[in-house]
Design a protein around this motif. Structure first.
Motif, PDB file in Angstrom:
ATOM      1  N   ALA A  19       0.833  -1.208   0.000  1.00  0.00           N
ATOM      2  CA  ALA A  19       0.000   0.000   0.000  1.00  0.00           C
ATOM      3  C   ALA A  19       0.865   1.255   0.000  1.00  0.00           C
ATOM      4  O   ALA A  19       0.559   2.240  -0.685  1.00  0.00           O
ATOM      5  CB  ALA A  19      -0.933  -0.010   1.219  1.00  0.00           C
ATOM      6  N   LEU A  20       1.962   1.229   0.769  1.00  0.00           N
ATOM      7  CA  LEU A  20       2.853   2.398   0.777  1.00  0.00           C
ATOM      8  C   LEU A  20       3.512   2.569  -0.590  1.00  0.00           C
ATOM      9  O   LEU A  20       3.713   3.706  -1.054  1.00  0.00           O
ATOM     10  CB  LEU A  20       3.905   2.260   1.881  1.00  0.00           C
ATOM     11  N   ALA A  21       3.846   1.449  -1.242  1.00  0.00           N
ATOM     12  CA  ALA A  21       4.413   1.546  -2.596  1.00  0.00           C
ATOM     13  C   ALA A  21       3.355   2.050  -3.576  1.00  0.00           C
ATOM     14  O   ALA A  21       3.647   2.860  -4.469  1.00  0.00           O
ATOM     15  CB  ALA A  21       4.949   0.181  -3.038  1.00  0.00           C
ATOM     16  N   ALA A  22       2.108   1.604  -3.403  1.00  0.00           N
ATOM     17  CA  ALA A  22       1.020   2.076  -4.273  1.00  0.00           C
ATOM     18  C   ALA A  22       0.768   3.566  -4.072  1.00  0.00           C
ATOM     19  O   ALA A  22       0.400   4.284  -5.013  1.00  0.00           O
ATOM     20  CB  ALA A  22      -0.257   1.280  -3.981  1.00  0.00           C
TER      21      ALA A  22
ATOM     22  N   LEU B 264       5.722  -3.826  -8.577  1.00  0.00           N
ATOM     23  CA  LEU B 264       5.648  -3.047  -7.337  1.00  0.00           C
ATOM     24  C   LEU B 264       6.046  -3.891  -6.122  1.00  0.00           C
ATOM     25  O   LEU B 264       6.438  -3.348  -5.081  1.00  0.00           O
ATOM     26  CB  LEU B 264       4.216  -2.514  -7.153  1.00  0.00           C
ATOM     27  N   ARG B 265       5.955  -5.227  -6.294  1.00  0.00           N
ATOM     28  CA  ARG B 265       6.356  -6.094  -5.188  1.00  0.00           C
ATOM     29  C   ARG B 265       7.821  -5.905  -4.826  1.00  0.00           C
ATOM     30  O   ARG B 265       8.211  -6.061  -3.666  1.00  0.00           O
ATOM     31  CB  ARG B 265       6.097  -7.564  -5.543  1.00  0.00           C
TER      32      ARG B 265
ATOM     33  N   GLN C 216       9.427  -4.434  -1.108  1.00  0.00           N
ATOM     34  CA  GLN C 216      10.405  -5.126  -0.257  1.00  0.00           C
ATOM     35  C   GLN C 216      11.671  -4.299  -0.028  1.00  0.00           C
ATOM     36  O   GLN C 216      12.629  -4.780   0.587  1.00  0.00           O
ATOM     37  CB  GLN C 216      10.769  -6.480  -0.896  1.00  0.00           C
ATOM     38  N   SER C 217      11.677  -3.077  -0.511  1.00  0.00           N
ATOM     39  CA  SER C 217      12.873  -2.243  -0.359  1.00  0.00           C
ATOM     40  C   SER C 217      13.023  -1.769   1.084  1.00  0.00           C
ATOM     41  O   SER C 217      12.041  -1.632   1.811  1.00  0.00           O
ATOM     42  CB  SER C 217      12.772  -1.030  -1.289  1.00  0.00           C
ATOM     43  N   PRO C 218      14.270  -1.502   1.492  1.00  0.00           N
ATOM     44  CA  PRO C 218      14.492  -0.947   2.840  1.00  0.00           C
ATOM     45  C   PRO C 218      13.721   0.355   3.055  1.00  0.00           C
ATOM     46  O   PRO C 218      13.239   0.611   4.167  1.00  0.00           O
ATOM     47  CB  PRO C 218      16.007  -0.709   2.878  1.00  0.00           C
TER      48      PRO C 218
END
Lengths: 199, 199
Positions: free
Chosen positions: B97-100, B143-144, B148-150
């Protein structure tokens, strides 16, 4: 035939104040009769491992509850003062309420106690405060003797057992037929259920 | 200037489902902008000494919640299925959701996840389920990797810290100016506050 709702409340409960002050008028407008049922939350909370109100155990929730009560009371034009200590000891009030019920005066007496506690910030474990509430409800102060009788003491224990058996875990709660509703926020929904269940 | 409301939600939270599905339309009707803020209830509950949802710890409260959800969803025409296990693990969903949000698609993605979980009873820790939600929101499955990025992992920890610092103890919660509102039952009140605070 008129609809019926069972209204479970605890004298020390903030949100019970909200329902006590409005359930009579809202139920009457829908042709629903109200069974006023005081009980004690202490044993219910103790069974969950709590020794006081969850609003004291969980500070963030407690801070929120006080502000929420302030806002709702302001919106409804209800006076609101935070009683000290919180929660109050509502044992005497609950026994008196059962005695008042024997004279069909439980609503008037209960409203007087909640007004004293949350409207004026009075201590409802005080005999003087409770005497004033009896007078306000048109009841004789001699009712205090009846409230201390083994029959009333035992009746209050039975009330609390019945509340737990009904799945009640907080106050106010409302029961209409097989449905349980929790919280002043659900009062309208509970009354609509009771009104729709009329035969 | 338009009003603003901050909407704090947790992906595993039943009552968050109710608000997720309606806050967009209700806020738009009042000219209020919504800041969608996912956070994790796990650390909030852990700070209160709980290792799972209070609806699991307190069985009477849990039984009530499921029935309450059934009734409310039925009244609103929302599909409702109880996910198993409950609570679901919403960690991946919250990071996605934060990436979206970086692509201005958090509302669409979040609604897809809640529909999958509580409408279809799907497991939202499943990569296949989450991929379907990404597609439904018009987002690339790549986006997955970003999720998973720091940077995103750290952003979610910061979200949860910010929620606790804001006095939040449950979900959904709404913040308008200095006022905190808790629960789907307070959504209208929160939006009215935000609309009235417009300059």
């Amino acid at each position: 035939m008129t609809g019926r709702i069972t209204f479970w409340f605890e004298f020390a409960s903030t949100y019970s104040y909200l329902s006590v002050m409005r359930i009579g008028a809202l139920a009457a407008a829908r042709g629903v009769a109200v069974d006023w049922q005081p009980f004690l939350l202490g044993p219910v909370f103790a069974a969950q491992g709590w020794d006081t109100s969850p609003f004291n155990i969980y500070p963030a929730k407690g801070r929120y509850m006080w502000r929420d009560m302030e806002r709702i009371c302001a919106a409804r034009g209800l006076p609101f003062r935070r009683p000290d200590p919180f929660p109050q000891n509502g044992l005497k009030a609950a026994r008196l309420a059962l005695a008042a019920a024997e004279q069909d005066r439980i609503e008037a007496f209960t409203k007087a106690v909640f007004q004293a506690q949350f409207g004026d910030g009075a201590d409802i474990s005080s005999d003087a405060v409770l005497q004033g509430c009896l007078r306000q409800a048109g009841l004789d102060e001699a009712l205090r003797l009846r409230a201390q009788s083994p029959a009333i003491k035992s009746a209050l224990r039975a009330q609390t057992d019945a509340a737990i058996a009904a799945g009640i875990f907080g106050a106010p709660s409302f029961v209409s037929g097989p449905e349980l509703f929790w919280g002043d926020d659900r009062l309208e929904q509970a009354l609509e259920h009771a009104a729709a269940a009329q035969i």
